[in-house]
Design a protein around this motif. Structure first.
Motif, PDB file in Angstrom:
ATOM      1  N   ILE A  49      -4.461  -4.796 -10.453  1.00  0.00           N
ATOM      2  CA  ILE A  49      -3.709  -4.131  -9.391  1.00  0.00           C
ATOM      3  C   ILE A  49      -4.002  -4.832  -8.078  1.00  0.00           C
ATOM      4  O   ILE A  49      -5.167  -4.962  -7.679  1.00  0.00           O
ATOM      5  N   LYS A  92       0.300   2.211  -7.028  1.00  0.00           N
ATOM      6  CA  LYS A  92      -0.467   1.398  -7.972  1.00  0.00           C
ATOM      7  C   LYS A  92      -1.771   2.078  -8.373  1.00  0.00           C
ATOM      8  O   LYS A  92      -2.089   2.205  -9.565  1.00  0.00           O
ATOM      9  N   SER A  93      -2.562   2.504  -7.388  1.00  0.00           N
ATOM     10  CA  SER A  93      -3.854   3.118  -7.686  1.00  0.00           C
ATOM     11  C   SER A  93      -3.688   4.470  -8.378  1.00  0.00           C
ATOM     12  O   SER A  93      -4.486   4.819  -9.256  1.00  0.00           O
ATOM     13  N   SER A 112       0.847  -1.186   0.000  1.00  0.00           N
ATOM     14  CA  SER A 112       0.000   0.000   0.000  1.00  0.00           C
ATOM     15  C   SER A 112       0.889   1.245   0.000  1.00  0.00           C
ATOM     16  O   SER A 112       1.875   1.311   0.727  1.00  0.00           O
ATOM     17  N   ASP A 156      -8.728  -2.573  -9.954  1.00  0.00           N
ATOM     18  CA  ASP A 156      -7.945  -2.038  -8.844  1.00  0.00           C
ATOM     19  C   ASP A 156      -8.334  -2.749  -7.548  1.00  0.00           C
ATOM     20  O   ASP A 156      -9.285  -2.362  -6.873  1.00  0.00           O
ATOM     21  N   GLU A 157      -7.609  -3.811  -7.222  1.00  0.00           N
ATOM     22  CA  GLU A 157      -7.869  -4.619  -6.029  1.00  0.00           C
ATOM     23  C   GLU A 157      -9.355  -4.930  -5.879  1.00  0.00           C
ATOM     24  O   GLU A 157      -9.988  -4.582  -4.870  1.00  0.00           O
ATOM     25  N   SER A 164      -3.298   3.828 -12.018  1.00  0.00           N
ATOM     26  CA  SER A 164      -4.549   3.533 -12.720  1.00  0.00           C
ATOM     27  C   SER A 164      -5.386   4.792 -12.911  1.00  0.00           C
ATOM     28  O   SER A 164      -5.972   5.000 -13.980  1.00  0.00           O
ATOM     29  N   PHE A 193     -13.296  -0.465  -9.352  1.00  0.00           N
ATOM     30  CA  PHE A 193     -12.642   0.141  -8.202  1.00  0.00           C
ATOM     31  C   PHE A 193     -12.603  -0.817  -7.026  1.00  0.00           C
ATOM     32  O   PHE A 193     -13.315  -1.814  -6.973  1.00  0.00           O
ATOM     33  N   GLN A 194     -11.766  -0.483  -6.056  1.00  0.00           N
ATOM     34  CA  GLN A 194     -11.509  -1.348  -4.920  1.00  0.00           C
ATOM     35  C   GLN A 194     -12.734  -1.541  -4.036  1.00  0.00           C
ATOM     36  O   GLN A 194     -13.001  -2.634  -3.567  1.00  0.00           O
TER      37      GLN A 194
END
Length: 357
Positions: free
Chosen positions: A225, A55-56, A51, A193-194, A59, A110-111
């Motif tokens: 991701i 990464k995010s 974290s 993304d996760e 994106s 999205f996460q």
């Protein structure tokens, strides 16, 4: 539903030297610095790291979704080949053209779906809105298409769920709605993304298998991701490992797991319980056994170390590691693998070539 065939050697997305900096009152935050990777047609590239590794932000930069209130500096290229075979730089497109691509040719999951779905509209209306915008269908046809998408992602009683609100669905259901929304216009590139972080293991496995099946049926490329290396091992074709905003190693997934080259990648894999069990099998009987952990913390993006960002935490660090940032170099015997470390054969070969004869 399949997009036009592309040469396996021509990437669907080719990211070159992408950098994203945020200008704050405390100073310049280098969230992403000179990141380069590519995604092949119909394949999955995983972006891996702790974290805060960037990464995010990577994106969101690619999708041009960074907060408008933020003072940002974005540079580099993101060359995307669309359905028609035309290559476009996502970072330099006019906003109107980017809106035509976003949600249509490139979609994102999205996460946390509860914060991504609009709580005041039914899930059917939210999927239908994207379909009406990009495919030009009327409301009735768009809702019918939305129902088919809910059925595609295996939501039971799709006709009923179509008229329900996000809060009426479970976490797994909401994530399936997010996938249905992302897949509604048959994108050629999906950024995930996760997407399974907040789900239990059983639902996580179902979501990952669903994404794999949809990729097989549609031929889309995926940027996945995650920080879950177990997921990467089973679902990715290529891996790019990020640390402190930079790619430190990239390779095909089997090569990376078989022989990680960068000390950070080695540390991540050593943290896995499966790796711990292998070490225990070789350990002295009766020895104290503890799960491995990388010491220290990621350095602040406001004050990065002068050399390698991982140097303060690296057990293999040399004095030269703190003097300059190593380059990301391809390995001589494995050109598909790139590593950012002075300990690698590529770095030694580069140093020899720079030395005067």
């Amino acid at each position: 539903m399949n997009p036009p065939l592309m040469s396996p050697d021509s990437p669907r997305l080719d990211v070159r030297n992408l950098s994203t900096f945020f200008d704050t009152d405390e100073g310049l935050i280098r969230s992403v610095a000179e990141v380069s990777f590519s995604i092949r047609p119909g394949k999955t590239t995983a972006l891996v790291g702790e974290s805060g590794s960037g990464k995010s932000v990577t994106s969101l930069t690619l999708m041009r979704l960074l907060a408008r209130t933020a003072s940002t500096q974005v540079s580099g290229q993101a060359l995307f080949t669309n359905r028609a075979g035309k290559t476009l730089d996502l970072l330099s497109l006019p906003e109107a053209e980017m809106r035509r691509i976003r949600g249509n040719e490139i979609a994102i999951i999205f996460q946390e779906p509860m914060t991504s779905l609009n709580p005041v509209f039914t899930v059917g209306e939210q999927i239908a809105e994207s379909v009406r915008l990009h495919m030009g269908l009327d409301r009735k046809a768009a809702l019918a298409h939305a129902k088919r998408m809910l059925e595609l992602v295996e939501i039971p009683a799709a006709a009923q769920r179509l008229h329900e609100y996000p809060h009426q669905l479970s976490g797994g259901m909401r994530q399936r709605v997010m996938i249905a929304l992302a897949m509604a216009c048959n994108p050629t590139l999906l950024i995930a993304d996760e997407p399974t972080t907040a789900l239990d293991v059983t639902i996580q496995a179902q979501i990952l298998e669903l994404m794999r099946r949809l990729q097989s049926e549609t031929g889309m490329s995926i940027l996945f991701i995650t920080h879950n290396l177990g997921v990467v091992a089973h679902h990715a074709d290529d891996v790019a490992v990020m640390y402190a905003g930079r790619i430190v190693e990239s390779a095909p997934v089997r090569e990376l797991f078989a022989a990680p080259q960068h000390p950070y990648t080695q540390g991540l894999l050593a943290c896995l319980p499966a790796q711990q069990r292998k070490r225990e099998a070789l350990a002295v009987p009766g020895a104290k056994k503890r799960l491995y952990a990388i010491r220290g913390q990621v350095s602040s993006p406001l004050a990065p170390p002068p050399g390698c960002a991982f140097e303060p935490r690296c057990d293999q660090a040399l004095p030269a590691c703190s003097s300059a940032m190593p380059a990301l170099l391809p390995e001589p015997e494995h050109p598909q693998r790139c590593v950012r470390c002075i300990l690698t054969p590529a770095a030694r070969a580069a140093a020899i070539n720079r030395s005067p004869a």
